[in-house]
Design an enzyme around this catalytic site. Structure first.
Site, short mmCIF file in Angstrom:
data_model
loop_
_atom_site.label_atom_id
_atom_site.label_comp_id
_atom_site.label_asym_id
_atom_site.label_seq_id
_atom_site.Cartn_x
_atom_site.Cartn_y
_atom_site.Cartn_z
N GLY A 37 29.71 -12.93 -54.63
CA GLY A 37 30.56 -13.62 -53.68
C GLY A 37 30.10 -13.53 -52.25
O GLY A 37 28.92 -13.60 -51.93
N SER B 288 41.47 -11.87 -43.92
CA SER B 288 41.83 -13.15 -44.53
C SER B 288 42.95 -13.75 -43.71
O SER B 288 43.71 -13.04 -43.03
CB SER B 288 42.30 -12.94 -45.97
OG SER B 288 43.04 -14.06 -46.44
N GLY C 168 30.61 -4.06 -51.29
CA GLY C 168 30.93 -5.15 -52.20
C GLY C 168 29.87 -6.23 -52.16
O GLY C 168 30.18 -7.42 -52.04
N TYR D 183 48.65 -7.89 -50.99
CA TYR D 183 47.39 -8.42 -50.48
C TYR D 183 47.52 -8.80 -49.00
O TYR D 183 46.67 -8.42 -48.18
CB TYR D 183 46.96 -9.64 -51.30
CG TYR D 183 45.65 -10.23 -50.84
CD1 TYR D 183 44.45 -9.59 -51.12
CD2 TYR D 183 45.61 -11.41 -50.11
CE1 TYR D 183 43.23 -10.11 -50.69
CE2 TYR D 183 44.40 -11.94 -49.67
CZ TYR D 183 43.23 -11.28 -49.96
OH TYR D 183 42.03 -11.80 -49.52
N GLY E 31 30.10 -11.01 -50.14
CA GLY E 31 29.30 -9.84 -49.80
C GLY E 31 27.83 -10.02 -50.12
O GLY E 31 26.95 -9.70 -49.30
#
Length: 299
Positions: free
Chosen positions: A22, A147, A18, A172, A24
């Site tokens: 952002g 996260s 990724g 999530y 990544g």
């Protein structure tokens, strides 16, 4: 070659999933600036190559490679692993960064719920497929971006893929808890190999997170929170630290935020849940408990 580009990571090879935008992309740029050879993945070949070219311009390091792969599709994750093993005789760091948030329940090409497939299973499968290369390059590191949502997560083994009841936030949070549980179990299994596994919370970062399928709440909240969010470069700081810092060498089975070890949720430390999640993940990806390919159940 990286040997001609100076820096503390010169001679090291890193793969960041990724990596087109952002956190990544910022992680890849930071590691390239430190002298590493960096591979990035993205779904679109042209966009991934454009991101790699931009990282080259920004870092001055010419050794940035683009790999196209849709991480929601297990066939593409397998093809990515083959391409990475072919391109890199050694792999010093794997950064499992790719992830997303979808307001509605989507199925992948493999018939799996997208949040679970992208945020957890992709990392599980790719890690297993390149593990021998990491072991052969030891000391090596596996860094997985989780996260703080892991704190609200629960592994619902009766409905891991939200077939009975789907909530975007629940899916999530569960996937981010799975990242931490996977990391701790991986660290246990890798003990003595010279390969470490850590997970991290990057903070609230300005990215295109949830842009594909935003919830009504995120449409309202993200614009309000945006002034308080970190820039991607700041959000990548802990990933870069865990991938490169000398003081992080040998640190394994830990969860970090702001480059410091933190205690994750109580649920993340349950070894029985970790073993159960590992077995389910192995079944769903066709990897056995040693990380080798097997026939995926039901196929």
């Amino acid at each position: 070659m990286t040997e001609n580009f100076p820096g503390p990571m010169a001679g090291k090879t890193v793969l960041v999933t990724g990596g087109t935008g952002g956190i990544g992309r910022a992680t890849a740029a930071g590691l390239a600036a430190l002298g590493a050879r960096v591979g990035i993945t993205g779904r679109d070949k042209a966009r991934t190559q454009a991101a790699a070219d931009q990282i080259v311009r920004e870092s001055g390091n010419p050794a940035v490679d683009a790999f196209a792969a849709d991480m929601s599709c297990q066939a593409e994750v397998r093809a990515l692993a083959v391409a990475v093993r072919s391109a890199y005789p050694r792999l010093d760091v794997l950064v499992n960064n790719v992830g997303g948030f979808w307001a509605t329940r989507h199925l992948t090409a493999d018939g799996l719920e997208r949040t679970f497939a992208v945020n957890h299973l992709a990392a599980f499968l790719l890690t297993g497929l390149v593990l021998d290369r990491l072991k052969g390059s030891a000391p090596a590191r596996i860094v997985t971006v989780s996260s703080n949502a892991q704190a609200a997560g629960r592994l619902n083994f009766d409905d891991l893929q939200g077939e009975r009841s789907y909530s975007a936030q629940r899916a999530y949070s569960q996937s981010k808890l799975a990242n931490v549980v996977f990391t701790y179990e991986l660290a246990r299994r890798l003990e003595g190999t010279g390969v470490t596994a850590t997970a991290l919370h990057p903070g609230l970062v300005r990215t295109s997170f949830s842009a594909e399928d935003p919830s009504r709440l995120s449409k309202v909240m993200i614009p309000l929170l945006r002034p308080f969010m970190k820039a991607p470069a700041r959000g990548a700081a802990t990933s870069i630290y865990l991938a490169s810092a000398p003081e992080a060498e040998g640190v394994t089975g830990r969860y970090f935020a702001n480059r410091k070890p933190k205690t994750s949720s109580k649920a993340s430390y349950d070894p029985a849940a970790a073993a159960r999640l590992w077995q389910i993940s192995a079944d769903l990806t066709g990897l056995n408990t040693r990380g080798r390919e097997t026939q995926r159940r039901g196929t």
